[in-house]
Motif scaffolding. Structure first.
Motif, PDB file in Angstrom:
ATOM      1  N   LEU A   1     -15.017  -3.447  -0.281  1.00 12.21           N
ATOM      2  CA  LEU A   1     -14.808  -2.178   0.041  1.00 12.21           C
ATOM      3  C   LEU A   1     -13.642  -2.078   1.133  1.00 12.21           C
TER       4      LEU A   1
ATOM      5  N   ASN B   1     -12.184  -0.466   4.670  1.00 11.17           N
ATOM      6  CA  ASN B   1     -12.384   1.451   5.290  1.00 11.17           C
ATOM      7  C   ASN B   1     -10.728   0.613   6.655  1.00 11.17           C
TER       8      ASN B   1
ATOM      9  N   ILE C   1      -6.098  -0.876  -5.279  1.00 16.21           N
ATOM     10  CA  ILE C   1      -6.292   0.172  -4.555  1.00 16.21           C
ATOM     11  C   ILE C   1      -6.567   1.472  -5.740  1.00 16.21           C
ATOM     12  N   ASP C   2      -7.544   2.215  -5.789  1.00 16.48           N
ATOM     13  CA  ASP C   2      -8.302   3.354  -7.138  1.00 16.48           C
ATOM     14  C   ASP C   2      -7.395   4.172  -6.919  1.00 16.48           C
TER      15      ASP C   2
ATOM     16  N   SER D   1      -8.273   7.203  -6.045  1.00 19.41           N
ATOM     17  CA  SER D   1      -8.663   8.203  -3.677  1.00 19.41           C
ATOM     18  C   SER D   1      -8.470   7.606  -3.420  1.00 19.41           C
TER      19      SER D   1
ATOM     20  N   THR E   1     -21.557   6.697  -4.258  1.00 18.87           N
ATOM     21  CA  THR E   1     -21.600   7.286  -2.962  1.00 18.87           C
ATOM     22  C   THR E   1     -21.217   5.941  -2.389  1.00 18.87           C
ATOM     23  N   PHE E   2     -20.852   5.464  -1.933  1.00 18.20           N
ATOM     24  CA  PHE E   2     -21.151   3.980  -0.606  1.00 18.20           C
ATOM     25  C   PHE E   2     -21.986   3.364   0.841  1.00 18.20           C
TER      26      PHE E   2
ATOM     27  N   ASN F   1       0.865  -1.493   0.362  1.00 20.28           N
ATOM     28  CA  ASN F   1      -0.163  -0.151   0.403  1.00 20.28           C
ATOM     29  C   ASN F   1       0.626   0.932  -0.109  1.00 20.28           C
TER      30      ASN F   1
ATOM     31  N   LEU G   1     -16.622   5.573 -10.644  1.00 22.17           N
ATOM     32  CA  LEU G   1     -16.209   5.956  -9.264  1.00 22.17           C
ATOM     33  C   LEU G   1     -16.065   6.705  -9.364  1.00 22.17           C
TER      34      LEU G   1
ATOM     35  N   GLU H   1      -8.814  -0.383 -12.309  1.00 20.64           N
ATOM     36  CA  GLU H   1      -9.476   1.037 -13.093  1.00 20.64           C
ATOM     37  C   GLU H   1      -8.504   1.642 -14.084  1.00 20.64           C
TER      38      GLU H   1
ATOM     39  N   ASN I   1      -8.972   3.878  -2.457  1.00 22.07           N
ATOM     40  CA  ASN I   1     -10.212   3.613  -2.312  1.00 22.07           C
ATOM     41  C   ASN I   1      -9.547   1.936  -2.146  1.00 22.07           C
TER      42      ASN I   1
ATOM     43  N   TRP J   1      -9.920  -2.071  -2.401  1.00 21.20           N
ATOM     44  CA  TRP J   1     -10.830  -2.933  -2.567  1.00 21.20           C
ATOM     45  C   TRP J   1     -10.097  -4.171  -3.273  1.00 21.20           C
TER      46      TRP J   1
END
Length: 471
Positions: free
Chosen positions: A243, A245, A227-228, A230, A298-299, A180, A294, A274, A232, A234
């Motif tokens: 997704l 957090n 990871i996208d 933004s 919203t999630f 990451n 994307l 992506e 996020n 996945w």
């Protein structure tokens, strides 16, 4: 009483609307490449591209290179590669080398000399199922199916293993790994959930499915982590898409819902990518591809999220197989889809009409008794956008030269169903609709039509142009 001209225009507009929505429901035009085209095997496991532009395809029976026209295959009986059973590919631009994960080891191909180096780190590298660059691009993460994950330092040429032998509570069997860039290594396990390793302290935390907790990892087999733009994270599992957090350590789950065409297409998620336009493509087994925008979601509630799905079908708007294993967008913007049973699907970066719609189709129904009328001839001449030789009068009917395919009945028998296609080379986007509708409106106003018919045609034309502009 409805006259013949009224009936004709009613039917015409109905077909216009049906043709538009039919195209809207099938947004991509796919081409297929397989063993019949020279691909070494139809069971594709991974796809990548080198800096020369070549596309490399890993299969269950050999490595293939595609140059845009032809395939070159590399097998253990005709090249330096030691095995035909390939799992993963990773291209290193700095070295101009292709790393190859095999079911029985690790190899590397020099893309300048096309020489193979085999049996790399053979004491710790066995069945290599995934390869990934480190976040700082100074190393490569090599995932064994059994035996942990290995870090290769490109500067020191050293291999460092991460396994249950040196990290407490780390599950042994894995499918993928992901760096990451913030000091953590994510590892997706086979039936062991998700582990996150602190690379500095060499400690591990594991996440698994809890059937009593809807915010837990949905499935314990994790096939891919992505990871996208933004940030996020996945997670693709055997029980849906999640997704993650990292702050709350909770998972938001997306699953297939029977009867809902906008839900996730299937729950076995093997790859996530992506694309340049900000859409997230999700490849599933026994399903196909789900696409998530994307930019516009919203999630808060997964059930409110709408996916665009591409399934397998026998035509050019569908996949050749529903078993997706790999996704690639090349340097030109083309999308390559690796199928585990039917080779490759290809989507060109050149957008067809309506941005992503296969083609805009004007379908005109004219009764056989009117085949030879001046209205018929003028309709084709105008609808063709004044292109030369748009149609020729032959035996009392018009044969559009723009015709690519479609139902044509005999000039002597039955109703005449000509199909006129506006190809992307001649028209683009909303301008295609606007041009065609302008011609239709002009024809309606110049013909012996009632004021009501003219108003109806004007309204329908305006609606279609507005719909196209909104895409």
């Amino acid at each position: 009483m409805i006259t013949y001209m009224q009936r004709m225009y009613f039917i015409l507009i109905a077909y216009l609307l049906l043709g538009y929505y039919d195209s809207y429901a099938q947004p991509y035009l796919l081409k297929h490449l397989g063993v019949e085209d020279g691909l070494s095997n139809n069971y594709v496991t991974n796809i990548t591209q080198d800096k020369q532009g070549y596309i490399w395809i890993a299969t269950e029976s050999g490595l293939s290179r595609f140059d845009g026209r032809n395939f070159t295959t590399y097998k253990d009986n005709d090249s330096g590669i030691i095995s035909n059973a390939l799992n993963a590919l990773l291209y290193d631009e700095e070295e101009n080398a292709l790393w190859i994960g095999l079911k029985d080891g690790l190899s590397k191909l020099d893309c300048s000399t096309y020489q193979f180096t085999n049996n790399i780190a053979d004491s710790i590298a066995s069945n290599i199922v995934a390869l990934a660059h480190s976040a700082d691009n100074k190393g490569i993460w090599i995932t064994n199916h059994y035996g942990g994950t290995i870090y290769y330092n490109k500067q020191t040429k050293q291999f460092s293993p991460f396994s249950h032998k040196n990290i407490k509570d780390l599950y042994d069997s894995s499918w993928c790994s992901f760096d990451n860039g913030h000091g953590s290594l994510y590892i997706g396990h086979a039936q062991g959930g998700l582990s996150i390793i602190d690379l500095k302290s060499k400690t591990c935390k594991n996440y698994r499915n809890d059937p009593h907790n809807p915010k837990s990892l949905p499935g314990n087999s994790v096939y891919c982590i992505y990871i996208d733009h933004s940030g996020n994270i996945w997670i693709g599992t055997n029980q849906g898409l999640a997704l993650f957090n990292s702050q709350t350590e909770e998972f938001l789950t997306f699953k297939h819902e029977f009867g809902n065409p906008h839900s996730l297409i299937a729950d076995h998620i093997y790859c996530i990518k992506e694309m340049n336009d900000g859409t997230l493509w999700i490849g599933a087994d026994i399903g196909g591809i789900s696409i998530l925008d994307l930019h516009s979601i919203t999630f808060m509630n997964p059930k409110s999220v709408k996916f665009t799905n591409i399934s397998a079908s026998n035509d050019e708007s569908g996949l050749s197989s529903s078993n997706i294993r790999s996704l690639l967008q090349d340097s030109f913007g083309n999308i390559w889809i690796g199928n585990y049973s039917s080779g490759i699907n290809f989507i060109s970066h050149t957008k067809p009409v309506f941005h992503t719609l296969p083609r805009f189709r004007l379908i005109c129904y004219l009764h056989s008794t009117r085949r030879g009328t001046d209205v018929n001839r003028r309709f084709y001449a105008r609808a063709a956008g004044r292109r030369k030789n748009a149609g020729t009068a032959r035996r009392g009917c018009i044969t559009p030269l723009l015709q690519q395919k479609g139902p044509f009945s005999s000039a002597e028998n039955g109703p005449f169903f000509p199909s006129l296609y506006f190809a992307s080379s001649a028209y683009s986007g909303a301008s295609a609709v606007a041009g065609a509708m302008a011609e239709l409106v002009s024809l309606a106003h110049s013909s012996a039509c009632s004021q009501n018919i003219r108003v109806m045609v004007d309204g329908c034309a305006a609606a279609l142009v507005a719909m196209a502009m909104s895409r």
